[in-house]
Design a protein around this motif. Sequence first.
Motif, PDB file in Angstrom:
ATOM      1  N   MET A 144      36.695 -13.418  15.328  1.00  0.00           N
ATOM      2  CA  MET A 144      36.250 -14.327  16.376  1.00  0.00           C
ATOM      3  C   MET A 144      35.362 -15.423  15.802  1.00  0.00           C
ATOM      4  N   LEU A 145      34.431 -15.063  14.907  1.00  0.00           N
ATOM      5  CA  LEU A 145      33.559 -16.064  14.292  1.00  0.00           C
ATOM      6  C   LEU A 145      34.349 -17.019  13.399  1.00  0.00           C
ATOM      7  N   LEU A 146      35.358 -16.499  12.707  1.00  0.00           N
ATOM      8  CA  LEU A 146      36.220 -17.373  11.903  1.00  0.00           C
ATOM      9  C   LEU A 146      36.964 -18.362  12.780  1.00  0.00           C
ATOM     10  N   ASP A 147      37.369 -17.910  13.956  1.00  0.00           N
ATOM     11  CA  ASP A 147      38.035 -18.803  14.903  1.00  0.00           C
ATOM     12  C   ASP A 147      37.083 -19.905  15.352  1.00  0.00           C
ATOM     13  N   MET A 148      35.820 -19.550  15.574  1.00  0.00           N
ATOM     14  CA  MET A 148      34.828 -20.565  15.913  1.00  0.00           C
ATOM     15  C   MET A 148      34.658 -21.563  14.768  1.00  0.00           C
ATOM     16  N   ALA A 149      34.688 -21.057  13.522  1.00  0.00           N
ATOM     17  CA  ALA A 149      34.521 -21.926  12.355  1.00  0.00           C
ATOM     18  C   ALA A 149      35.652 -22.936  12.238  1.00  0.00           C
ATOM     19  N   LYS A 150      36.827 -22.570  12.713  1.00  0.00           N
ATOM     20  CA  LYS A 150      37.984 -23.460  12.618  1.00  0.00           C
ATOM     21  C   LYS A 150      38.140 -24.368  13.827  1.00  0.00           C
ATOM     22  N   ALA A 151      37.302 -24.186  14.846  1.00  0.00           N
ATOM     23  CA  ALA A 151      37.391 -24.993  16.059  1.00  0.00           C
ATOM     24  C   ALA A 151      37.120 -26.466  15.749  1.00  0.00           C
ATOM     25  N   GLN A 152      37.787 -27.336  16.477  1.00  0.00           N
ATOM     26  CA  GLN A 152      37.651 -28.775  16.256  1.00  0.00           C
ATOM     27  C   GLN A 152      36.508 -29.396  17.059  1.00  0.00           C
ATOM     28  N   GLY A 171      28.708  -2.140  25.140  1.00  0.00           N
ATOM     29  CA  GLY A 171      27.443  -2.850  25.109  1.00  0.00           C
ATOM     30  C   GLY A 171      27.135  -3.293  23.699  1.00  0.00           C
ATOM     31  N   PHE A 172      26.492  -4.444  23.560  1.00  0.00           N
ATOM     32  CA  PHE A 172      26.253  -4.933  22.209  1.00  0.00           C
ATOM     33  C   PHE A 172      25.116  -5.945  22.159  1.00  0.00           C
ATOM     34  N   ALA A 173      24.550  -6.070  20.984  1.00  0.00           N
ATOM     35  CA  ALA A 173      23.760  -7.230  20.578  1.00  0.00           C
ATOM     36  C   ALA A 173      24.318  -7.632  19.221  1.00  0.00           C
ATOM     37  N   MET A 174      24.592  -8.895  19.026  1.00  0.00           N
ATOM     38  CA  MET A 174      25.227  -9.363  17.795  1.00  0.00           C
ATOM     39  C   MET A 174      24.507 -10.594  17.274  1.00  0.00           C
ATOM     40  N   LEU A 175      24.328 -10.644  15.954  1.00  0.00           N
ATOM     41  CA  LEU A 175      23.867 -11.844  15.264  1.00  0.00           C
ATOM     42  C   LEU A 175      24.923 -12.196  14.237  1.00  0.00           C
ATOM     43  N   GLY A 176      25.336 -13.441  14.218  1.00  0.00           N
ATOM     44  CA  GLY A 176      26.369 -13.846  13.280  1.00  0.00           C
ATOM     45  C   GLY A 176      26.184 -15.275  12.826  1.00  0.00           C
ATOM     46  N   THR A 177      26.935 -15.637  11.810  1.00  0.00           N
ATOM     47  CA  THR A 177      26.898 -17.003  11.301  1.00  0.00           C
ATOM     48  C   THR A 177      28.279 -17.383  10.812  1.00  0.00           C
ATOM     49  N   PHE A 178      28.584 -18.658  10.890  1.00  0.00           N
ATOM     50  CA  PHE A 178      29.847 -19.140  10.342  1.00  0.00           C
ATOM     51  C   PHE A 178      29.645 -20.524   9.738  1.00  0.00           C
ATOM     52  N   GLN A 179      30.477 -20.832   8.761  1.00  0.00           N
ATOM     53  CA  GLN A 179      30.463 -22.139   8.111  1.00  0.00           C
ATOM     54  C   GLN A 179      31.808 -22.789   8.311  1.00  0.00           C
ATOM     55  N   ASP A 180      31.819 -24.046   8.748  1.00  0.00           N
ATOM     56  CA  ASP A 180      33.079 -24.726   9.027  1.00  0.00           C
ATOM     57  C   ASP A 180      33.622 -25.413   7.773  1.00  0.00           C
ATOM     58  N   ALA A 189      24.045 -15.771  18.441  1.00  0.00           N
ATOM     59  CA  ALA A 189      23.455 -14.550  18.986  1.00  0.00           C
ATOM     60  C   ALA A 189      24.156 -14.252  20.305  1.00  0.00           C
ATOM     61  N   ALA A 190      24.453 -12.975  20.550  1.00  0.00           N
ATOM     62  CA  ALA A 190      25.089 -12.578  21.799  1.00  0.00           C
ATOM     63  C   ALA A 190      24.520 -11.249  22.238  1.00  0.00           C
ATOM     64  N   CYS A 191      24.263 -11.108  23.526  1.00  0.00           N
ATOM     65  CA  CYS A 191      23.606  -9.911  24.041  1.00  0.00           C
ATOM     66  C   CYS A 191      24.250  -9.506  25.362  1.00  0.00           C
ATOM     67  N   LYS A 192      24.716  -8.254  25.411  1.00  0.00           N
ATOM     68  CA  LYS A 192      25.261  -7.730  26.654  1.00  0.00           C
ATOM     69  C   LYS A 192      24.293  -6.725  27.266  1.00  0.00           C
TER      70      LYS A 192
END
Length: 271
Positions: A144-152, A171-180, A189-192
């Motif tokens: 999913m994060l890779l898909d965000m990295a490829k978004a235009q 349920g989740f808490a997520m921290l992530g990073t991506f480089q385009d 950051a995402a929190c459910k």
Amino acid sequence: MCGIFGYWNSTIQSAPIMDKELFKLMGKYAQLRGNDGYGYIVNGIRYKKVTVNEPVEFTEYPENPMQLWSWGLLNCRAKPETEAPTTVRNVQPLMSRAKLCEDTKIHAACVHNGALSNDFVRSIYEKYSYEPETDLDSEAFIPMLLDMAKAQEYSDERKILKEFCESANGGFAMLGTFQDQFGTRSFVAACKYQPLYELSVYIPNFKRTYYYLHSVKEALDECKNYLSQTLLRDSEIVCHIEEVEPYTCRIYRDYGVEKISFKPTYSYPGR
């Protein structure tokens, strides 16, 4: 439940954001929620260790001090009975493989606290034709994060993240990073259900804001004290701690933070 931590200061670094002592302190608080093993990424270089009731040490870091502290992710694992065993292979953070992307500049990494359903994880792998490298449900965030990295467009990034969070069972808490493809890094950051807190540190002299996110609120109180008394003691700083609200996600870009609300999708039999 695992302890997670991440920090990010945008592409341009004007003042120190992190040092070894502060990183160790954040790790000790994360270990309060998990001591089966720990892993961390500092500027794209990953370190992992399996432990049993041992204190986190954090003795390894990249050698180049000029590039040492611009961003990082940390996970201290607590293995639930229903999850895969704690091995080096199954310790977060998780990172993307370059072969998944035609452009080698694109990559992603994440830490995750909580649980995603097996059906949802399989659906994500099928959607992206993704072959996981671990036994962790957390790896579903990587494609999913890779898909965000490829978004235009930024609007496309927002749509990808929101749709993932709304459809995720669990349920989740997520921290992530991506480089385009242009080498620009963003933080997510995402929190459910699981708790997640943010410390923002604004430095007026540089007109920049640094961000620290942790699953333990008291850790950010200590982080704020360390920054004001030690690391940034010679700078005027303005600090603010807040909860990342349930059912929200955030995208941290160079120009600012975009806050997004989402609604979970439920399915009831017979309706």
